[in-house]
Scaffold this motif. Structure first.
Motif, PDB file in Angstrom:
ATOM      1  N   ASP A  14       0.839  -1.208   0.000  1.00 48.57           N
ATOM      2  CA  ASP A  14       0.000   0.000   0.000  1.00 48.57           C
ATOM      3  C   ASP A  14       0.866   1.247   0.000  1.00 48.57           C
ATOM      4  O   ASP A  14       0.565   2.247  -0.681  1.00 48.57           O
ATOM      5  CB  ASP A  14      -0.916  -0.021   1.226  1.00 48.57           C
ATOM      6  CG  ASP A  14      -1.869   1.158   1.232  1.00 48.57           C
ATOM      7  OD1 ASP A  14      -2.625   1.287   0.270  1.00 48.57           O
ATOM      8  OD2 ASP A  14      -1.839   1.920   2.245  1.00 48.57           O
ATOM      9  N   ALA A  15       1.987   1.197   0.756  1.00 50.04           N
ATOM     10  CA  ALA A  15       2.893   2.356   0.791  1.00 50.04           C
ATOM     11  C   ALA A  15       3.557   2.567  -0.548  1.00 50.04           C
ATOM     12  O   ALA A  15       3.725   3.723  -1.019  1.00 50.04           O
ATOM     13  CB  ALA A  15       3.957   2.139   1.869  1.00 50.04           C
ATOM     14  N   ARG A  16       3.948   1.532  -1.192  1.00 49.39           N
ATOM     15  CA  ARG A  16       4.554   1.693  -2.518  1.00 49.39           C
ATOM     16  C   ARG A  16       3.545   2.261  -3.520  1.00 49.39           C
ATOM     17  O   ARG A  16       3.902   3.079  -4.379  1.00 49.39           O
ATOM     18  CB  ARG A  16       5.070   0.339  -3.019  1.00 49.39           C
ATOM     19  CG  ARG A  16       6.351  -0.102  -2.286  1.00 49.39           C
ATOM     20  CD  ARG A  16       6.778  -1.455  -2.802  1.00 49.39           C
ATOM     21  NE  ARG A  16       8.048  -1.868  -2.167  1.00 49.39           N
ATOM     22  CZ  ARG A  16       8.636  -3.032  -2.370  1.00 49.39           C
ATOM     23  NH1 ARG A  16       8.048  -3.929  -3.188  1.00 49.39           N
ATOM     24  NH2 ARG A  16       9.768  -3.319  -1.775  1.00 49.39           N
ATOM     25  N   ALA A  17       2.281   1.820  -3.386  1.00 50.29           N
ATOM     26  CA  ALA A  17       1.254   2.327  -4.299  1.00 50.29           C
ATOM     27  C   ALA A  17       1.043   3.820  -4.084  1.00 50.29           C
ATOM     28  O   ALA A  17       0.745   4.566  -5.051  1.00 50.29           O
ATOM     29  CB  ALA A  17      -0.054   1.567  -4.104  1.00 50.29           C
ATOM     30  N   ARG A  18       1.201   4.321  -2.850  1.00 50.95           N
ATOM     31  CA  ARG A  18       1.012   5.741  -2.592  1.00 50.95           C
ATOM     32  C   ARG A  18       2.300   6.522  -2.763  1.00 50.95           C
ATOM     33  O   ARG A  18       2.359   7.712  -2.512  1.00 50.95           O
ATOM     34  CB  ARG A  18       0.484   5.928  -1.158  1.00 50.95           C
ATOM     35  CG  ARG A  18      -0.950   5.413  -0.981  1.00 50.95           C
ATOM     36  CD  ARG A  18      -1.538   6.014   0.286  1.00 50.95           C
ATOM     37  NE  ARG A  18      -0.729   5.726   1.455  1.00 50.95           N
ATOM     38  CZ  ARG A  18      -0.902   4.663   2.239  1.00 50.95           C
ATOM     39  NH1 ARG A  18      -1.847   3.774   1.954  1.00 50.95           N
ATOM     40  NH2 ARG A  18      -0.143   4.465   3.283  1.00 50.95           N
ATOM     41  N   GLY A  19       3.391   5.816  -3.070  1.00 49.88           N
ATOM     42  CA  GLY A  19       4.681   6.480  -3.296  1.00 49.88           C
ATOM     43  C   GLY A  19       5.414   6.806  -2.012  1.00 49.88           C
ATOM     44  O   GLY A  19       6.310   7.648  -2.034  1.00 49.88           O
ATOM     45  N   GLU A  20       5.063   6.133  -0.913  1.00 46.16           N
ATOM     46  CA  GLU A  20       5.744   6.373   0.363  1.00 46.16           C
ATOM     47  C   GLU A  20       6.917   5.401   0.520  1.00 46.16           C
ATOM     48  O   GLU A  20       6.988   4.369  -0.150  1.00 46.16           O
ATOM     49  CB  GLU A  20       4.771   6.165   1.517  1.00 46.16           C
ATOM     50  CG  GLU A  20       3.616   7.164   1.510  1.00 46.16           C
ATOM     51  CD  GLU A  20       2.635   6.869   2.636  1.00 46.16           C
ATOM     52  OE1 GLU A  20       2.855   5.844   3.369  1.00 46.16           O
ATOM     53  OE2 GLU A  20       1.659   7.630   2.795  1.00 46.16           O
ATOM     54  N   ASN A  21       7.826   5.718   1.509  1.00 45.25           N
ATOM     55  CA  ASN A  21       9.017   4.881   1.747  1.00 45.25           C
ATOM     56  C   ASN A  21       8.628   3.701   2.643  1.00 45.25           C
ATOM     57  O   ASN A  21       8.231   3.897   3.785  1.00 45.25           O
ATOM     58  CB  ASN A  21      10.109   5.694   2.422  1.00 45.25           C
ATOM     59  CG  ASN A  21      11.420   4.888   2.537  1.00 45.25           C
ATOM     60  OD1 ASN A  21      11.498   3.756   2.068  1.00 45.25           O
ATOM     61  ND2 ASN A  21      12.414   5.493   3.165  1.00 45.25           N
ATOM     62  N   PRO A  22       8.729   2.442   2.176  1.00 43.29           N
ATOM     63  CA  PRO A  22       8.378   1.271   3.017  1.00 43.29           C
ATOM     64  C   PRO A  22       9.281   1.113   4.251  1.00 43.29           C
ATOM     65  O   PRO A  22       8.885   0.518   5.250  1.00 43.29           O
ATOM     66  CB  PRO A  22       8.552   0.084   2.061  1.00 43.29           C
ATOM     67  CG  PRO A  22       8.499   0.669   0.686  1.00 43.29           C
ATOM     68  CD  PRO A  22       9.053   2.056   0.777  1.00 43.29           C
ATOM     69  N   GLU A  23      10.494   1.667   4.221  1.00 41.46           N
ATOM     70  CA  GLU A  23      11.400   1.498   5.347  1.00 41.46           C
ATOM     71  C   GLU A  23      10.898   2.238   6.585  1.00 41.46           C
ATOM     72  O   GLU A  23      11.235   1.874   7.727  1.00 41.46           O
ATOM     73  CB  GLU A  23      12.795   1.998   4.974  1.00 41.46           C
ATOM     74  CG  GLU A  23      13.471   1.190   3.893  1.00 41.46           C
ATOM     75  CD  GLU A  23      13.676  -0.252   4.321  1.00 41.46           C
ATOM     76  OE1 GLU A  23      13.928  -0.503   5.556  1.00 41.46           O
ATOM     77  OE2 GLU A  23      13.563  -1.155   3.463  1.00 41.46           O
ATOM     78  N   ALA A  24      10.117   3.290   6.363  1.00 43.11           N
ATOM     79  CA  ALA A  24       9.567   4.011   7.512  1.00 43.11           C
ATOM     80  C   ALA A  24       8.637   3.107   8.317  1.00 43.11           C
ATOM     81  O   ALA A  24       8.571   3.172   9.550  1.00 43.11           O
ATOM     82  CB  ALA A  24       8.825   5.263   7.024  1.00 43.11           C
ATOM     83  N   ILE A  25       7.909   2.273   7.588  1.00 48.49           N
ATOM     84  CA  ILE A  25       7.025   1.331   8.293  1.00 48.49           C
ATOM     85  C   ILE A  25       7.849   0.354   9.134  1.00 48.49           C
ATOM     86  O   ILE A  25       7.516   0.027  10.293  1.00 48.49           O
ATOM     87  CB  ILE A  25       6.153   0.574   7.273  1.00 48.49           C
ATOM     88  CG1 ILE A  25       5.225   1.563   6.550  1.00 48.49           C
ATOM     89  CG2 ILE A  25       5.330  -0.522   7.961  1.00 48.49           C
ATOM     90  CD1 ILE A  25       4.411   0.951   5.424  1.00 48.49           C
ATOM     91  N   VAL A  26       8.979  -0.097   8.599  1.00 52.99           N
ATOM     92  CA  VAL A  26       9.827  -1.040   9.332  1.00 52.99           C
ATOM     93  C   VAL A  26      10.391  -0.391  10.592  1.00 52.99           C
ATOM     94  O   VAL A  26      10.398  -0.974  11.681  1.00 52.99           O
ATOM     95  CB  VAL A  26      10.963  -1.546   8.407  1.00 52.99           C
ATOM     96  CG1 VAL A  26      11.934  -2.418   9.185  1.00 52.99           C
ATOM     97  CG2 VAL A  26      10.385  -2.312   7.236  1.00 52.99           C
ATOM     98  N   ARG A  27      10.860   0.888  10.451  1.00 51.03           N
ATOM     99  CA  ARG A  27      11.439   1.568  11.605  1.00 51.03           C
ATOM    100  C   ARG A  27      10.386   1.801  12.693  1.00 51.03           C
ATOM    101  O   ARG A  27      10.654   1.682  13.894  1.00 51.03           O
ATOM    102  CB  ARG A  27      12.058   2.890  11.174  1.00 51.03           C
ATOM    103  CG  ARG A  27      13.362   2.718  10.367  1.00 51.03           C
ATOM    104  CD  ARG A  27      14.100   4.040  10.264  1.00 51.03           C
ATOM    105  NE  ARG A  27      13.348   5.003   9.497  1.00 51.03           N
ATOM    106  CZ  ARG A  27      13.399   5.143   8.166  1.00 51.03           C
ATOM    107  NH1 ARG A  27      14.210   4.364   7.453  1.00 51.03           N
ATOM    108  NH2 ARG A  27      12.684   6.046   7.535  1.00 51.03           N
TER     109      ARG A  27
END
Length: 594
Positions: A14-27
């Protein structure tokens, strides 16, 4: 625990679809996980701290309570670890007389021991201990203290005063252990009956008190048995009578210059020994050591009344006459040939005085004729004489409750010949103890039934073996009464108590054989009151010598009889006997005038 994944696939897509950084979710997920772990660790630590605090609080509370308890209690010496093995039972029951008065009891005291590794000034401690206890050597103590020994007994028992003086030395290596010691509050009184105690198994905290002699040893198991609930051992002795009799006997022994003396006072029906004395005696609180050399009979530990075997002289004559009357060989008025000397082979039997050619059987006893008694014994014979003495208990140890008694058997000739029969009839050639004699006289006095002596209150069951008839007993009592009235024991008469009895004087045998010319055993065996005897008294003096006259007198009539009379005079009222007028014979012709 369910763990949240750090990279949840749905959110990453979902983050990639919105153009957000997936690593932020991991952190963000990693931060949340760390916070959870931190909170759990903090909660766990806080719980542990709470439990540890509670434990510390309980521990310090217990220590504080113990310190408060120790501060409010009496100070005590530190105790070493108790040795392995069965627990030491140190309680011991009291011993009382027939009226409940204490003869032996217990006293709490202390022992003294040293632990040299803990001592500070060993030389000074040795010197101070030698000053407090003169029997200790300061040099030897100092050598022991400075040696390799880690433990040293100093004293098994000390007094409270000695304990305080040792405490004042102030050395931490001198320690005390609790002890229970046996105390005899009456000192020498009844010493040979009580015997004494010693220590058995022991450690620094307790010691086992065991009997080593007398009733203390015979009844050791009873006295130490907790199942008895501390019930005292009640003896047949009467403390008041014992004290009075000992005082008179001790004075009589000194007055008659005797080297030893004994007295036995016994109930004629139950066999209860009311008083038993042997002099010289000892203090059981400080029991002496047995002799290692010389004659054992000279030791104060030697019980002359029980252990002493003596030729008891003419006191045996009444046995001979009693048997002859019982077997209808003679009666009181039978005339006996008393012409002397009586020859048997190379031996001759003489009388102390010349009593004429004939005497009645009664006068043979009254005047104490050896020749007359020997002729009566010839009619009886050796076999029957031995059997009769056996019925009286004169051939076996007494059953009295004393350690020494089972080993004291009367000495009789290996060959009981006709000559032995004649000499034994008047108390020579056979040795017995004063206690044997007392029991035999009690049998004759009580109507003829066998009496067994005992030291236990209550006596033994009545109705023993019949030895002589009541009629024979009455005749013998009258003869013995005449001995005191007009015979060899006139000094034995005590107004109001009608004493009856017989004297006996026997030369002492030499250890190498033969007899001394100037040393005797003087004995008086009596009963009172004669018409209805309640008690028998036997008094024996060893080597007496009465010196009030121009020549020394050694016969029992001059030595043992006055002592026995004074004992009866002093003790009869204590025994509850009231002075009475002696009844007159109920037979005969009385001359009267109007």
């Amino acid at each position: 625990m369910i763990r949240t994944p750090l990279r949840p696939l749905a959110r990453i897509l979902d983050a990639r679809a919105r153009g957000e950084n997936p690593e932020a979710i991991v952190r963000e997920n990693l931060r949340l996980r760390h916070e959870q772990l931190r909170d759990k660790a903090r909660a766990r630590a806080e719980g542990r701290l709470l439990i540890l605090g509670a434990l510390f609080f309980c521990a310090f509370s217990a220590v504080g309570a113990q310190m408060g308890l120790m501060a409010s209690s009496d100070p005590q010496e530190p105790r070493a670890a108790v040795s392995s093995g069965a627990a030491i039972v140190n309680q011991r029951a009291d011993i009382t007389d027939r009226n409940g008065r204490i003869l032996a009891t217990n006293l709490a005291t202390y022992s003294l021991y040293a632990q040299p590794p803990l001592m500070v000034d060993k030389t000074r401690a040795a010197q101070e201990l030698a000053r407090i206890f003169p029997d200790l050597d300061a040099a030897e103590l100092a050598e022991d203290f400075n040696g390799k020994r880690k433990f040293l007994w100093l004293k098994k028992r000390i007094s409270p005063e000695q304990r305080q003086m040792v405490h004042d030395i102030g050395d931490p290596g001198l320690l005390f252990g609790p002890r229970e010691m046996r105390l005899y509050p009456n000192g020498k009184l009844a010493a040979h009956v009580l015997g004494g105690t010693g220590f058995g198994r022991e450690d620094v905290n307790s010691a086992e008190v065991i009997g080593i002699a007398g009733v203390e040893r015979v009844f050791d198991t009873y006295l130490r048995d907790p199942a008895n609930g501390g019930a005292p051992l009640r003896l047949s002795l009467d403390l008041t009578v014992q004290a009075a009799a000992r005082e008179v006997l001790d004075g009589g022994m000194r007055l008659m210059n005797a080297k030893g003396a004994s007295a036995v006072l016994m109930d004629v029906k139950t066999g209860e020994v009311v008083s038993l004395i042997s002099l010289p005696d000892f203090d059981p609180n400080d029991r002496p050591r047995p002799l290692t050399s010389g004659d054992a009979g000279d030791s104060p530990l030697f019980n002359r009344a029980v252990q002493g075997l003596y030729e008891l002289g003419s006191t045996f004559k009444i046995f001979t006459v009693g048997q002859a009357i019982e077997e209808r060989l003679v009666n009181a008025n039978t005339m006996i040939d008393t012409k002397g000397p009586l020859r048997w082979g190379k031996f001759r039997i003489n009388d102390f005085h010349n009593y004429g050619p004939q005497l009645t059987v009664s006068d043979v006893i009254v005047k104490s004729s050896n020749v007359g008694t020997a002729r009566i014994a010839q009619q009886i014979g050796a076999e029957r004489q031995r059997a009769f003495l056996g019925k009286l208990g004169m051939l076996e140890p007494t059953a009295i409750e004393l350690t020494e008694a089972p080993g004291v058997k009367p000495q009789v000739p290996a060959n009981w010949s006709e000559l032995s029969t004649m000499t034994i009839s008047y108390g020579h050639g056979m040795s017995a103890s004063p206690l044997h004699l007392a029991a035999a006289y009690a049998t004759l006095a009580n109507g003829g039934t066998r009496v067994v002596p005992t030291l236990l209150a209550g006596g033994r069951p009545a109705g023993g073996q019949r030895v002589i008839s009541e009629q024979t007993s009455a005749v013998l009592r009258d003869m013995l009464r005449q001995v005191v009235v007009r015979g060899t024991a006139t000094f034995g008469d005590v107004p109001g108590y009608a004493v009856a009895g017989k004297t006996g004087t026997a030369d002492k045998p030499k250890p190498t054989g033969g007899y001394y010319d100037d040393k005797v055993i003087a004995t008086f065996a009596g009963m009172f009151p004669a018409y209805d005897p309640k008690y028998v008294l036997v008094v024996t003096l060893d080597e007496p010598e009465e010196t009030s006259g121009t020549e020394p007198r050694r016969t029992a009539g001059w030595t043992a009889v006055p002592v026995a009379a004074e004992i009866i005079r002093r003790t009869a009222p204590l025994l509850g006997l009231r002075p009475e007028i002696e009844p007159q014979p109920s037979f005969g012709v009385t001359l009267a005038r109007n």
